[in-house]
Design a protein around this motif. Sequence first.
Motif, PDB file in Angstrom:
ATOM      1  N   GLU A  18      55.790  39.839  44.258  1.00 23.71           N
ATOM      2  CA  GLU A  18      56.569  40.623  43.304  1.00 23.71           C
ATOM      3  C   GLU A  18      56.255  40.187  41.874  1.00 23.71           C
ATOM      4  O   GLU A  18      56.239  41.005  40.943  1.00 23.71           O
ATOM      5  CB  GLU A  18      58.066  40.446  43.571  1.00 23.71           C
ATOM      6  N   ARG A  19      55.990  38.880  41.713  1.00 24.57           N
ATOM      7  CA  ARG A  19      55.605  38.336  40.414  1.00 24.57           C
ATOM      8  C   ARG A  19      54.222  37.718  40.527  1.00 24.57           C
ATOM      9  O   ARG A  19      53.851  37.205  41.588  1.00 24.57           O
ATOM     10  CB  ARG A  19      56.611  37.279  39.952  1.00 24.57           C
TER      11      ARG A  19
ATOM     12  N   VAL B 285      43.729  42.335  51.947  1.00 28.28           N
ATOM     13  CA  VAL B 285      44.641  41.671  51.010  1.00 28.28           C
ATOM     14  C   VAL B 285      44.612  42.470  49.721  1.00 28.28           C
ATOM     15  O   VAL B 285      43.559  42.640  49.105  1.00 28.28           O
ATOM     16  CB  VAL B 285      44.213  40.213  50.752  1.00 28.28           C
ATOM     17  N   ARG B 286      45.771  42.970  49.326  1.00 27.38           N
ATOM     18  CA  ARG B 286      45.859  43.822  48.122  1.00 27.38           C
ATOM     19  C   ARG B 286      47.027  43.344  47.267  1.00 27.38           C
ATOM     20  O   ARG B 286      48.143  43.214  47.757  1.00 27.38           O
ATOM     21  CB  ARG B 286      46.052  45.273  48.524  1.00 27.38           C
ATOM     22  N   CYS B 287      46.781  43.069  46.000  1.00 25.52           N
ATOM     23  CA  CYS B 287      47.827  42.518  45.146  1.00 25.52           C
ATOM     24  C   CYS B 287      48.844  43.588  44.773  1.00 25.52           C
ATOM     25  O   CYS B 287      48.592  44.796  44.883  1.00 25.52           O
ATOM     26  CB  CYS B 287      47.227  41.886  43.887  1.00 25.52           C
ATOM     27  N   ARG B 288      49.990  43.138  44.350  1.00 22.54           N
ATOM     28  CA  ARG B 288      51.039  44.020  43.822  1.00 22.54           C
ATOM     29  C   ARG B 288      51.217  43.736  42.333  1.00 22.54           C
ATOM     30  O   ARG B 288      51.188  44.644  41.515  1.00 22.54           O
ATOM     31  CB  ARG B 288      52.344  43.799  44.573  1.00 22.54           C
ATOM     32  N   ALA B 289      51.401  42.465  41.990  1.00 18.50           N
ATOM     33  CA  ALA B 289      51.397  42.025  40.592  1.00 18.50           C
ATOM     34  C   ALA B 289      50.065  41.308  40.356  1.00 18.50           C
ATOM     35  O   ALA B 289      49.807  40.272  40.974  1.00 18.50           O
ATOM     36  CB  ALA B 289      52.566  41.081  40.318  1.00 18.50           C
ATOM     37  N   PHE B 290      49.226  41.872  39.511  1.00 22.93           N
ATOM     38  CA  PHE B 290      47.910  41.271  39.291  1.00 22.93           C
ATOM     39  C   PHE B 290      48.078  39.842  38.776  1.00 22.93           C
ATOM     40  O   PHE B 290      48.894  39.592  37.882  1.00 22.93           O
ATOM     41  CB  PHE B 290      47.101  42.090  38.294  1.00 22.93           C
ATOM     42  N   PRO B 291      47.350  38.881  39.341  1.00 23.53           N
ATOM     43  CA  PRO B 291      47.544  37.477  38.944  1.00 23.53           C
ATOM     44  C   PRO B 291      47.174  37.230  37.481  1.00 23.53           C
ATOM     45  O   PRO B 291      46.381  37.969  36.884  1.00 23.53           O
ATOM     46  CB  PRO B 291      46.605  36.713  39.888  1.00 23.53           C
ATOM     47  N   ILE B 292      47.769  36.182  36.926  1.00 23.05           N
ATOM     48  CA  ILE B 292      47.399  35.723  35.585  1.00 23.05           C
ATOM     49  C   ILE B 292      46.212  34.793  35.769  1.00 23.05           C
ATOM     50  O   ILE B 292      46.356  33.639  36.171  1.00 23.05           O
ATOM     51  CB  ILE B 292      48.584  35.011  34.907  1.00 23.05           C
TER      52      ILE B 292
ATOM     53  N   GLN C 100      47.402  49.557  37.830  1.00 24.10           N
ATOM     54  CA  GLN C 100      48.570  49.494  38.698  1.00 24.10           C
ATOM     55  C   GLN C 100      48.120  49.256  40.135  1.00 24.10           C
ATOM     56  O   GLN C 100      47.156  49.865  40.605  1.00 24.10           O
ATOM     57  CB  GLN C 100      49.381  50.789  38.593  1.00 24.10           C
ATOM     58  N   PHE C 101      48.854  48.368  40.827  1.00 25.36           N
ATOM     59  CA  PHE C 101      48.493  47.982  42.185  1.00 25.36           C
ATOM     60  C   PHE C 101      49.724  48.131  43.078  1.00 25.36           C
ATOM     61  O   PHE C 101      50.850  47.947  42.639  1.00 25.36           O
ATOM     62  CB  PHE C 101      47.975  46.542  42.205  1.00 25.36           C
ATOM     63  N   ARG C 102      49.478  48.443  44.329  1.00 23.78           N
ATOM     64  CA  ARG C 102      50.581  48.765  45.234  1.00 23.78           C
ATOM     65  C   ARG C 102      50.469  48.011  46.562  1.00 23.78           C
ATOM     66  O   ARG C 102      50.674  48.578  47.628  1.00 23.78           O
ATOM     67  CB  ARG C 102      50.608  50.278  45.499  1.00 23.78           C
ATOM     68  N   GLY C 103      50.117  46.740  46.512  1.00 23.27           N
ATOM     69  CA  GLY C 103      50.022  45.958  47.737  1.00 23.27           C
ATOM     70  C   GLY C 103      51.356  45.850  48.454  1.00 23.27           C
ATOM     71  O   GLY C 103      52.402  45.700  47.810  1.00 23.27           O
TER      72      GLY C 103
END
Length: 327
Positions: free
Chosen positions: A155-156, A218-225, A25-28
């Motif tokens: 968000e996505r 730089v911190r992700c929120r939705a981890f990239p595919i 889980q990430f909270r960027g």
Amino acid sequence: MTAQIFRGDGQPHDWELPPAPPWRQFRGEPIVEHPYHDNWAQDHPNELERAHTYQAHSREIELVNASILLRRPLLVSGRPGTGKSALAYAIAHELKLSPVLRWPITSRSTLQDGLYRYDAIARLQDANLQTGQLPTSIGRYLQLGPLGAALLPYERPRVLLIDEIDKSDIDLPNDLLNVLEEGEFRIPELVRIADTDSEVDVGVEHASAPVRINHGTVRCRAFPIVVMTSNGERDFPPALLRRCIRLDITEPTHHQLEAIVRAHLGPRALDASTDIVNRFLQQRTLGEMATDQLLNAIFLSMHSDVTQTIDRRELADLILRHLNASD
């Protein structure tokens, strides 16, 4: 069976991102809006074609969905021409996540190439033009690369294609480990000034607008595919492999080749090219061949004037040559 987010049917659809495992889980913050042009697909028809015509199979669909659910990179291996890269475009198109952020790997690629670029020389040149004073905004000299852009707090998730990672220097797979595990990275040039300038707008490769970076992180929120492709030319460290979902794409069968030809060139092309398909299959038993060679041979035979000095079979043979042959 995992949740069918990616269906493999080539039809864009709405979908909901399922909850992530507690350890992924990430909270960027703050959430970044889509910084790319809305007409990307129209401006890049080749990418749209690759997405439309990709022929996904049940095993691929299952492992893509596992990668999305677990927030883990997908390591796709296979011979050249089996559609490894096209899978990334198919995912982005179907899940309405275009454009694909592509990072083509060479032997000179470094982790920072993928994260960001800082043009210190241009900044110094501008300082000289301004009587020795450095320009007030360092952000105009920074640009996020494909990996850096993929880790922004969307968000996505974005789709990131790390293409032909087996061509990299031996250190790059290990250098990627921490970034892919933590889903974040720091930009030292911004961290140093965070006390006086905590928010800086920086450029994003191929984007229509800059994005704001807070405190140099730089911190992700939705981890990239993440789709990493490999031609199977080298082994990867176990630490990277255990963090990936591994997918081996095999050479397409006769039935699958027919579906590929039909998707790219239409049913008429398939009906008129049975002999070329059979010739391709025969050649493939004797050496390495790529599917795009078959498509090129069929297209050429359909659109070339066959003269008395060269017939249709000979024309196809000019294209259907083994990739591992020196003659």
